[in-house]
Design a protein around this motif. Structure first.
Motif, PDB file in Angstrom:
ATOM      1  N   GLU A   9     -43.885  56.691 -50.099  1.00 37.89           N
ATOM      2  CA  GLU A   9     -43.766  58.156 -50.038  1.00 37.89           C
ATOM      3  C   GLU A   9     -42.755  58.655 -51.067  1.00 37.89           C
ATOM      4  OE1 GLU A   9     -45.374  60.330 -47.839  1.00 37.89           O
ATOM      5  OE2 GLU A   9     -46.581  58.608 -47.225  1.00 37.89           O
ATOM      6  N   THR A  10     -43.128  59.690 -51.781  1.00 37.57           N
ATOM      7  CA  THR A  10     -42.209  60.293 -52.741  1.00 37.57           C
ATOM      8  C   THR A  10     -41.249  61.209 -52.002  1.00 37.57           C
ATOM      9  OG1 THR A  10     -43.885  60.209 -54.470  1.00 37.57           O
ATOM     10  CG2 THR A  10     -42.047  61.731 -54.809  1.00 37.57           C
ATOM     11  N   GLN A  11     -39.961  60.959 -52.191  1.00 41.62           N
ATOM     12  CA  GLN A  11     -38.907  61.769 -51.591  1.00 41.62           C
ATOM     13  C   GLN A  11     -38.212  62.544 -52.710  1.00 41.62           C
ATOM     14  OE1 GLN A  11     -38.511  61.614 -48.191  1.00 41.62           O
ATOM     15  NE2 GLN A  11     -40.186  60.126 -48.208  1.00 41.62           N
ATOM     16  N   VAL A  12     -38.068  63.852 -52.526  1.00 39.45           N
ATOM     17  CA  VAL A  12     -37.415  64.684 -53.526  1.00 39.45           C
ATOM     18  C   VAL A  12     -36.193  65.337 -52.885  1.00 39.45           C
ATOM     19  CG1 VAL A  12     -37.655  66.636 -55.100  1.00 39.45           C
ATOM     20  CG2 VAL A  12     -39.614  65.139 -54.668  1.00 39.45           C
ATOM     21  N   GLN A  13     -35.052  65.104 -53.512  1.00 33.39           N
ATOM     22  CA  GLN A  13     -33.795  65.698 -53.057  1.00 33.39           C
ATOM     23  C   GLN A  13     -33.376  66.742 -54.085  1.00 33.39           C
ATOM     24  OE1 GLN A  13     -30.761  62.737 -52.346  1.00 33.39           O
ATOM     25  NE2 GLN A  13     -29.133  64.201 -52.726  1.00 33.39           N
ATOM     26  N   LYS A  14     -33.028  67.931 -53.642  1.00 33.14           N
ATOM     27  CA  LYS A  14     -32.644  68.996 -54.562  1.00 33.14           C
ATOM     28  C   LYS A  14     -31.146  68.939 -54.837  1.00 33.14           C
ATOM     29  CE  LYS A  14     -36.386  72.094 -53.400  1.00 33.14           C
ATOM     30  NZ  LYS A  14     -36.779  73.411 -52.950  1.00 33.14           N
ATOM     31  N   SER A  15     -30.740  67.868 -55.514  1.00 38.03           N
ATOM     32  CA  SER A  15     -29.356  67.720 -55.953  1.00 38.03           C
ATOM     33  C   SER A  15     -29.276  66.517 -56.881  1.00 38.03           C
ATOM     34  CB  SER A  15     -28.414  67.525 -54.759  1.00 38.03           C
ATOM     35  OG  SER A  15     -28.684  66.298 -54.115  1.00 38.03           O
ATOM     36  N   ALA A  16     -28.119  66.362 -57.494  1.00 36.63           N
ATOM     37  CA  ALA A  16     -27.908  65.245 -58.412  1.00 36.63           C
ATOM     38  C   ALA A  16     -27.818  63.936 -57.650  1.00 36.63           C
ATOM     39  CB  ALA A  16     -26.635  65.480 -59.215  1.00 36.63           C
ATOM     40  N   PHE A  17     -28.148  62.844 -58.325  1.00 30.43           N
ATOM     41  CA  PHE A  17     -28.083  61.507 -57.745  1.00 30.43           C
ATOM     42  C   PHE A  17     -26.651  61.177 -57.328  1.00 30.43           C
ATOM     43  CE2 PHE A  17     -27.475  56.885 -58.498  1.00 30.43           C
ATOM     44  CZ  PHE A  17     -28.280  56.411 -57.471  1.00 30.43           C
TER      45      PHE A  17
END
Length: 108
Positions: free
Chosen positions: A55-63
């Motif tokens: 599953e592709t997980q997208v976080q709206k912030s920097a690594f």
């Protein structure tokens, strides 16, 4: 880039940085050392992507959460590491913050 540090600079100092980049670009273009340069968006516009369990997980912030961030880069073609360091010292931001020098280890 460190936004806290940037906020402490005067308008003249900030304008000096902006104008200094133009001068730096002219210099390295004139010497034939310029390959490319890019300015990057702020961390608030970053998306970090991971694939977990298919599953592709997208976080709206920097690594990496940090006040300082990479705001852009130059790619130069130089004969020596010493020349790369010399050029890095000419980047106007180096008067206020760190400038990293890295070798390219792979090109696609």
């Amino acid at each position: 880039m460190n936004p806290t540090l940037w906020a402490t600079l005067t308008d003249d100092q900030k304008n000096g940085v902006y104008e200094g980049h133009g001068t730096f670009i002219e210099l390295i273009t004139g010497t034939g050392e310029m390959v490319e340069t890019k300015a990057l968006a702020e961390p608030s516009e970053t998306k970090t992507v991971r694939v977990e369990g298919g599953e592709t997980q997208v976080q709206k912030s920097a690594f990496v959460e940090s006040e300082a961030f990479l705001c852009g880069y130059y790619v130069v073609d130089v004969e020596t590491e010493e020349r790369a360091v010399e050029l890095a010292a000419m980047i106007p931001d180096a008067r206020y913050t760190a400038v990293e020098v890295r070798k390219i280890v792979h090109e696609g």
